[in-house]
Design a protein around this motif. Structure first.
Motif, PDB file in Angstrom:
ATOM      1  N   GLU A   9      -4.419  62.702  60.058  1.00 64.28           N
ATOM      2  CA  GLU A   9      -3.690  61.034  59.630  1.00 64.28           C
ATOM      3  C   GLU A   9      -2.548  61.539  57.610  1.00 64.28           C
ATOM      4  O   GLU A   9      -1.816  60.991  57.876  1.00 64.28           O
ATOM      5  N   ARG A  10      -3.338  61.928  57.556  1.00 65.76           N
ATOM      6  CA  ARG A  10      -3.211  62.190  56.273  1.00 65.76           C
ATOM      7  C   ARG A  10      -1.468  62.838  56.142  1.00 65.76           C
ATOM      8  O   ARG A  10      -1.298  62.473  55.492  1.00 65.76           O
ATOM      9  N   ASN A  17       7.332  64.799  60.818  1.00 65.95           N
ATOM     10  CA  ASN A  17       7.342  65.568  61.958  1.00 65.95           C
ATOM     11  C   ASN A  17       5.984  66.826  62.021  1.00 65.95           C
ATOM     12  O   ASN A  17       6.796  68.562  62.304  1.00 65.95           O
ATOM     13  N   ALA A  18       5.003  67.317  61.247  1.00 64.80           N
ATOM     14  CA  ALA A  18       3.899  67.852  61.321  1.00 64.80           C
ATOM     15  C   ALA A  18       3.892  68.523  62.629  1.00 64.80           C
ATOM     16  O   ALA A  18       3.606  67.861  63.594  1.00 64.80           O
ATOM     17  N   ILE A  23      -2.004  72.917  64.052  1.00 71.26           N
ATOM     18  CA  ILE A  23      -2.829  72.382  63.494  1.00 71.26           C
ATOM     19  C   ILE A  23      -4.274  72.580  63.621  1.00 71.26           C
ATOM     20  O   ILE A  23      -5.847  72.964  63.528  1.00 71.26           O
ATOM     21  N   ARG A  24      -3.914  71.372  64.769  1.00 73.28           N
ATOM     22  CA  ARG A  24      -5.380  70.982  65.818  1.00 73.28           C
ATOM     23  C   ARG A  24      -6.053  72.765  66.675  1.00 73.28           C
ATOM     24  O   ARG A  24      -7.498  73.161  65.815  1.00 73.28           O
ATOM     25  N   GLU A  60       0.739  67.856  49.383  1.00 73.67           N
ATOM     26  CA  GLU A  60       1.742  67.540  50.439  1.00 73.67           C
ATOM     27  C   GLU A  60       2.775  68.619  51.109  1.00 73.67           C
ATOM     28  O   GLU A  60       3.647  69.535  50.965  1.00 73.67           O
ATOM     29  N   MET A  61       1.134  69.784  51.224  1.00 74.20           N
ATOM     30  CA  MET A  61       1.709  70.770  51.326  1.00 74.20           C
ATOM     31  C   MET A  61       1.482  71.110  52.768  1.00 74.20           C
ATOM     32  O   MET A  61       1.344  70.077  53.523  1.00 74.20           O
ATOM     33  N   ASP A  62       2.939  72.244  53.544  1.00 76.05           N
ATOM     34  CA  ASP A  62       3.511  71.815  54.893  1.00 76.05           C
ATOM     35  C   ASP A  62       1.960  72.931  55.922  1.00 76.05           C
ATOM     36  O   ASP A  62       1.039  73.185  55.502  1.00 76.05           O
ATOM     37  N   ASP A  63       2.544  72.777  57.043  1.00 78.71           N
ATOM     38  CA  ASP A  63       1.909  73.239  58.273  1.00 78.71           C
ATOM     39  C   ASP A  63       1.472  74.836  57.661  1.00 78.71           C
ATOM     40  O   ASP A  63       0.105  74.535  58.329  1.00 78.71           O
ATOM     41  N   ALA A  64       1.787  75.406  57.374  1.00 86.84           N
ATOM     42  CA  ALA A  64       1.345  77.019  57.221  1.00 86.84           C
ATOM     43  C   ALA A  64       0.504  76.849  56.370  1.00 86.84           C
ATOM     44  O   ALA A  64      -0.659  77.523  56.908  1.00 86.84           O
TER      45      ALA A  64
END
Ligand code: MN
Length: 642
Positions: A9-10, A17-18, A23-24, A60-64
């Protein structure tokens, strides 16, 4: 307790667009890997990577990065890197790998190693700045749960946080993490002093807060009335910052604590200076305390106005004034730059605010080359390695350096007689490339002498010079001094890049039409006033010149030339360009005396470097390396003997 859903959520708030599936998946894998493990607190282990990932959402870091945070301890718990790569791809795998290596590296660091070098080493071994940010978040959570560990371990980890990680966070401008690390470390390192300060803070807290709040509202109201769109924040000083100030300024607790700290955050730079004027009209400034870090940013990117004023009742107020963006940089440092840089799809980030452009803007205000290089250190480290002597001394070398470079860095006698090396206890050849963290032991032999082929292997100027000197003195390679020359004449000649047959005291000009570079076939044209313009033999102006009044002369590059040269590089402006060039130069062990860059046209940058060359080969080597950097359009010599 936070859950994976809270985390997602955060993330969605700043990055709609994450890739939540990915991530899950990272979370699920981490949970499975750590299933049987518990933290010292008794909680399931997965809580730790989850909170570390959660901290990263502040940046606010990216998916990776988020995935890497979730998986950061997985390799140590038995997950295979190959499998990680298969399941999550190259980028995440390399972040996790970097984090794992950092842990190994630290395990090698002994107390005797110089702290500054360990800091540098850590920065150097993380070739991606995201690795350091994840590491700092990891460190922060470990510190927050430090009370669950045995006493001896607490001290060690706390001093590591204070001496290694907080300064790294500071250097990268990540104040938010630096402050917390220091405060927790302080609590464990100096428990009595911490308690003393804590008691006093608790006792005076409410009274202080109400004074702060009163002044805060007063100032905010006044600024808004005068048309400044801003917000004002008041805060209590942290335990450690009070303690540090007491020590540094030799003041009592009250003298520090009673100072009210206010921060004005505006929408633009103009308003910062306007607000300052309004504050000075409202309260009395204390002379000599004004600092303009907006015009002169600190080396860790920090920008703000600082001033100290006294209100009508005699309360001392410290004010910081800065824009929203500067505030973000002040709290998140390079991490905020990183956000600007990476969020290409997000329109709210101005792409023009690239790393390079900022460096160039700031450079105007930075006075010395040293400061400038300090500012770039973060990138600069990438091409440096840090290795140890068996006694734990750190030696800094350019990337690709060999045991020969290492030997000469210690002493030329060791270099001259280097026979072999032991790297991390294993025998190795003198050719083996060294890596950060290696412990190097040089084996010498009296019979050994420098070899000619060493010249091709070494990376440092120092080693090359020493080897060449030895070979020359022992007649293995010719000494290139001309006979019948006095020392002065020789010195003078060495400052000239090009020698001209039959003419002395000439003025050399490199022709603009073909911009000759060392090693090019060249020809000179002499005017009556002894100005000789140098052209490449294949320059298309030659035919016209031959018909003209100037005399054609034979010229050649001076091989043992030794002087400062100004090199210009034109390139397509992009993030990291300037740093790439500096890295390339640093990798050859060359010192840059001055460096500077400016934007020309729409998307081009012109970078200027003043470099002291050791000889013509050195210059030729460097020019060809620079030419190979991405987006470089043109390299030329603009001045010789500056
Ligand atoms: Mn961890």
């Amino acid at each position: 307790m936070v859950s994976i859903n809270d985390l997602l959520e955060r993330i969605k708030k700043y990055n709609p667009n994450a890739n939540t599936d990915l991530i899950r998946k990272a979370y699920d894998v981490a949970e499975r890997i750590h299933k049987s493990e518990k933290r010292a607190s008794g909680e399931p282990y997965i809580v730790h990577p989850l909170i570390v990932a959660f901290y990263l959402t502040d940046f606010e870091m990216d998916d990776a990065s988020i995935c890497a945070a979730l998986l950061h301890d997985s390799i140590e718990s038995g997950y295979k890197l190959d499998l990680l790569k298969q399941n999550f791809g190259e980028e995440i795998a390399s972040l996790v790998d970097g984090l794992t290596k950092l842990t190994e590296l630290k395990a090698k660091g002994r107390e005797t190693y110089q702290l500054e070098s360990i800091r540098k080493m850590i920065l150097a071994s993380a070739n991606d700045i995201r690795i350091i940010i994840i590491k700092l978040a990891d460190k922060l959570h470990n510190m927050q749960t430090l009370q669950h560990l045995p006493k001896e371990v607490q001290k060690r980890i706390a001093s590591e946080a204070m001496e290694i990680y907080a300064p790294i966070a500071y250097r990268l401008g990540i104040e938010k993490i630096k402050r917390q690390l220091e405060d927790i470390a302080f609590k464990f390192l100096e428990p009595e002093k911490y308690r003393e300060i804590d008691e006093k803070i608790q006792k005076n807290k409410n009274a202080r807060m109400s004074i702060i709040e009163k002044l805060r509202t007063l100032l905010e109201k006044e600024l808004k009335t005068q048309g400044i769109d801003c917000r004002v924040i008041g805060r209590l000083k942290s335990h450690y910052s009070i303690y540090k100030k007491m020590l540094k300024k030799n003041r009592t607790f009250e003298e520090i604590f009673d100072v009210v700290a206010l921060r004005v955050i505006t929408k633009n730079v103009d308003d910062c200076y306007k607000a300052l004027g309004i504050i000075h009209a409202m309260w009395t400034p204390i002379p000599k305390h004004f600092k303009d870090y907006i015009a002169m940013p600190k080396s860790n990117f920090y920008r703000s106005l600082h001033d100290i004023v006294i209100d009508q009742k005699g309360t001392i107020v410290e004010v910081q004034i800065r824009t929203e963006e500067m505030d973000k940089v002040a709290e998140y440092g390079v991490a905020s730059h990183w956000a600007y840089k990476e969020a290409v799809t997000d329109k709210k980030f101005d792409k023009k605010l690239s790393w390079l452009r900022q460096i160039m803007d700031w450079q105007q205000d930075v006075k010395t080359a040293k400061e400038f290089v300090e500012m770039l250190e973060v990138d600069f480290f990438k091409d440096q390695i840090y290795v140890f002597t068996p006694k734990g001394k750190v030696i800094e070398l350019p990337k690709g350096a060999t045991p020969i470079d290492f030997a000469y860095a210690i002493h030329s006698d060791i270099g001259d007689h280097a026979f072999g090396a032991k790297i991390n206890g294993t025998f190795a050849t003198l050719r083996q490339e060294l890596r950060t963290g290696d412990v190097v032991d040089i084996i010498t032999s009296k019979q050994q002498t420098p070899k000619q082929d060493w010249l091709k292997i070494v990376k440092t100027v120092k080693a090359r010079e020493k080897i060449r000197k030895y070979l020359q003195e022992h007649g293995k390679i010719p000494i290139k001094t001309k006979k019948g020359e006095t020392k002065e004449e020789q010195e003078l000649r060495k400052q000239t890049l090009i020698s001209v047959q039959g003419i002395k005291n000439q003025i050399i000009k490199l022709a603009k039409c073909c911009l000759p570079l060392p090693g090019d076939d060249i020809v000179g044209f002499a005017s009556k006033s002894k100005v000789i313009s140098i052209h490449r033999k294949d320059c298309n102006q030659i035919r016209n010149l031959e018909k003209g009044p100037k005399r054609k002369v034979t010229v050649s590059w001076q091989t043992d030339f030794k002087s400062v040269v100004e090199l210009k590089v034109d390139a397509i402006d992009r993030v990291g360009l300037f740093a790439d060039i500096l890295n390339t130069i640093a990798a050859t062990g060359t010192n840059v005396e001055r460096a500077n860059a400016k934007v020309i046209g729409n998307d081009m940058a012109e970078c200027t470097f003043q470099i002291k060359f050791e000889d013509l080969d050195h210059m030729r080597d460097l020019v060809s390396r620079i030419k190979r950097i991405k987006d470089i359009k043109k390299v030329w010599l603009s001045k010789v003997g500056v």
